[in-house]
Write a protein that holds these residues in place. Structure first.
Motif, PDB file in Angstrom:
ATOM      1  N   UNK A  33      20.013  39.128  76.254  1.00 59.83           N
ATOM      2  CA  UNK A  33      20.663  37.909  75.762  1.00 59.83           C
ATOM      3  C   UNK A  33      21.491  37.248  76.851  1.00 59.83           C
ATOM      4  N   UNK A  34      21.505  35.951  76.835  1.00 61.72           N
ATOM      5  CA  UNK A  34      22.208  35.206  77.879  1.00 61.72           C
ATOM      6  C   UNK A  34      21.298  34.116  78.370  1.00 61.72           C
ATOM      7  N   UNK A  37      22.871  28.474  80.272  1.00 61.52           N
ATOM      8  CA  UNK A  37      24.069  27.822  79.718  1.00 61.52           C
ATOM      9  C   UNK A  37      25.199  28.816  79.519  1.00 61.52           C
ATOM     10  N   UNK A  38      24.877  29.972  78.888  1.00 59.80           N
ATOM     11  CA  UNK A  38      25.936  30.950  78.608  1.00 59.80           C
ATOM     12  C   UNK A  38      26.549  31.477  79.905  1.00 59.80           C
ATOM     13  N   UNK A  41      28.751  28.818  81.514  1.00 59.06           N
ATOM     14  CA  UNK A  41      30.070  28.666  80.887  1.00 59.06           C
ATOM     15  C   UNK A  41      30.970  29.841  81.243  1.00 59.06           C
ATOM     16  N   UNK A  45      34.520  29.557  83.037  1.00 63.72           N
ATOM     17  CA  UNK A  45      35.778  30.061  82.490  1.00 63.72           C
ATOM     18  C   UNK A  45      36.466  30.990  83.488  1.00 63.72           C
ATOM     19  N   UNK A  48      38.208  28.567  85.684  1.00 60.73           N
ATOM     20  CA  UNK A  48      39.339  27.942  84.999  1.00 60.73           C
ATOM     21  C   UNK A  48      40.505  28.900  84.868  1.00 60.73           C
ATOM     22  N   UNK A  52      44.134  27.859  86.009  1.00 58.25           N
ATOM     23  CA  UNK A  52      45.262  27.800  85.079  1.00 58.25           C
ATOM     24  C   UNK A  52      46.364  28.764  85.491  1.00 58.25           C
ATOM     25  N   UNK A 126      40.611  16.497  84.577  1.00 59.88           N
ATOM     26  CA  UNK A 126      41.638  16.364  83.537  1.00 59.88           C
ATOM     27  C   UNK A 126      42.976  16.874  84.057  1.00 59.88           C
ATOM     28  N   UNK A 130      46.485  14.669  84.809  1.00 61.19           N
ATOM     29  CA  UNK A 130      47.759  15.000  84.176  1.00 61.19           C
ATOM     30  C   UNK A 130      48.836  15.249  85.239  1.00 61.19           C
TER      31      UNK A 130
ATOM     32  N   UNK B  23      51.393  26.101  69.899  1.00 58.13           N
ATOM     33  CA  UNK B  23      50.837  27.096  70.818  1.00 58.13           C
ATOM     34  C   UNK B  23      50.243  28.266  70.049  1.00 58.13           C
ATOM     35  N   UNK B  47      22.683  35.500  71.422  1.00 57.81           N
ATOM     36  CA  UNK B  47      22.788  34.323  72.290  1.00 57.81           C
ATOM     37  C   UNK B  47      23.877  33.367  71.808  1.00 57.81           C
ATOM     38  N   UNK B  48      23.849  33.091  70.496  1.00 55.25           N
ATOM     39  CA  UNK B  48      24.856  32.196  69.922  1.00 55.25           C
ATOM     40  C   UNK B  48      26.240  32.824  70.048  1.00 55.25           C
ATOM     41  N   UNK B  50      27.318  34.806  72.430  1.00 52.96           N
ATOM     42  CA  UNK B  50      27.805  34.629  73.801  1.00 52.96           C
ATOM     43  C   UNK B  50      28.315  33.216  74.029  1.00 52.96           C
ATOM     44  N   UNK B  51      27.555  32.225  73.539  1.00 53.11           N
ATOM     45  CA  UNK B  51      27.988  30.842  73.714  1.00 53.11           C
ATOM     46  C   UNK B  51      29.312  30.597  73.012  1.00 53.11           C
ATOM     47  N   UNK B  54      32.183  32.205  74.916  1.00 52.12           N
ATOM     48  CA  UNK B  54      32.527  31.538  76.180  1.00 52.12           C
ATOM     49  C   UNK B  54      33.138  30.167  75.935  1.00 52.12           C
ATOM     50  N   UNK B  55      32.509  29.370  75.067  1.00 49.66           N
ATOM     51  CA  UNK B  55      32.989  28.002  74.864  1.00 49.66           C
ATOM     52  C   UNK B  55      34.207  27.991  73.944  1.00 49.66           C
ATOM     53  N   UNK B  59      36.750  27.830  77.145  1.00 49.00           N
ATOM     54  CA  UNK B  59      36.939  26.467  77.658  1.00 49.00           C
ATOM     55  C   UNK B  59      37.754  25.617  76.690  1.00 49.00           C
ATOM     56  N   UNK B  62      41.387  26.418  76.834  1.00 46.39           N
ATOM     57  CA  UNK B  62      41.974  25.791  78.029  1.00 46.39           C
ATOM     58  C   UNK B  62      42.351  24.338  77.741  1.00 46.39           C
ATOM     59  N   UNK B  63      41.397  23.577  77.181  1.00 43.74           N
ATOM     60  CA  UNK B  63      41.644  22.154  76.927  1.00 43.74           C
ATOM     61  C   UNK B  63      42.786  21.968  75.935  1.00 43.74           C
ATOM     62  N   UNK B  66      46.159  22.817  77.416  1.00 49.10           N
ATOM     63  CA  UNK B  66      46.569  21.776  78.354  1.00 49.10           C
ATOM     64  C   UNK B  66      47.100  20.551  77.624  1.00 49.10           C
ATOM     65  N   UNK B  67      46.399  20.167  76.548  1.00 43.02           N
ATOM     66  CA  UNK B  67      46.807  18.976  75.804  1.00 43.02           C
ATOM     67  C   UNK B  67      48.144  19.221  75.095  1.00 43.02           C
ATOM     68  N   UNK B  69      50.471  21.271  75.949  1.00 43.07           N
ATOM     69  CA  UNK B  69      51.536  21.364  76.941  1.00 43.07           C
ATOM     70  C   UNK B  69      51.990  19.973  77.382  1.00 43.07           C
ATOM     71  N   UNK B  70      51.064  19.017  77.420  1.00 40.71           N
ATOM     72  CA  UNK B  70      51.428  17.702  77.941  1.00 40.71           C
ATOM     73  C   UNK B  70      51.796  16.687  76.887  1.00 40.71           C
TER      74      UNK B  70
END
Lengths: 134, 76
Positions: A33-34, A37-38, A41, A45, A48, A52, A126, A130, B23, B47-48, B50-51, B54-55, B59, B62-63, B66-67, B69-70
């Protein structure tokens, strides 16, 4: 906000392993699996986490922004090239040219570079926007 | 197993909506995504999962951080 030692040490030790896991996901995407895309990302991360927790200067020191942008453009161009190569050789768009793992492997690596660089660049700009406003 | 995970999702969603600190809400949302990843894995969709891990936990947290905080006012 004050940065503690725990955050500093943990992020510094953890981010290489996240990057390694992202590379594993990209390169073994056709077996386990993977996939592109995965893995991309996961790579993003990891970058990131550096951005951060360590600050933008450390990220730029190890991964210059110009190279990340070039990786994204190269990912897009190579994907298009790999698609059009099958088209030009008489088969359909994105048809497999190499024996089984070949084409999927190449496409996974290309998509991983593209997605990882793209998400890193989105978050970077972004961040930058900021920082400039303050 | 799936029912327990769905109950955890429900509790976490109510907590995210009702908590005062932004927070804490963002971190609870990351935990929510992590439990969604476990749910997808239990339902045989690695697969789903993992996505989502990760997302959702990486990610988007993170967004959001950040938002928050500001846009939040500094306590005086």
């Amino acid at each position: 906000m004050k940065k503690t030692n725990i955050l500093d040490v943990v992020s510094r030790k953890l981010s290489p392993f996240i990057l390694l896991f992202g590379i594993y996901l990209v390169t073994f995407g056709h077996i386990s699996p993977g996939g592109g895309f995965q893995g991309g990302v996961a790579l993003a991360s990891g970058l990131l986490l550096i951005l951060l927790a360590q600050g933008p200067a450390v990220l730029v020191q190890y991964f210059p922004l110009g190279r990340i942008a070039k990786a994204e453009v190269a990912g897009y161009g190579l994907f298009l090239l790999a698609g059009l190569a099958g088209f030009l050789l008489g088969a359909g768009f994105l048809s497999p040219l190499f024996p089984p793992p070949g084409t999927i492997f190449i496409l996974n690596i290309v998509i991983g570079a593209k997605v990882g660089a793209g998400i890193t660049l989105i978050c970077w700009y972004l961040f930058h926007e900021m920082e400039e406003q303050e | 197993m799936v029912e327990i995970l769905l109950l955890v999702h429900l509790v976490l969603a109510i907590l995210v909506l009702s908590i005062r600190s932004l927070f804490t809400a963002v971190i609870l949302m990351a935990i929510f995504s992590l439990f969604s990843a476990v749910l997808f894995f239990v339902l045989h969709a690695p697969d789903v999962a993992l996505t989502e891990a990760a997302v959702g936990a990486g990610v988007s947290t993170f967004l959001y951080i950040w938002i928050v905080k500001h846009t939040q006012k500094e306590p005086e």
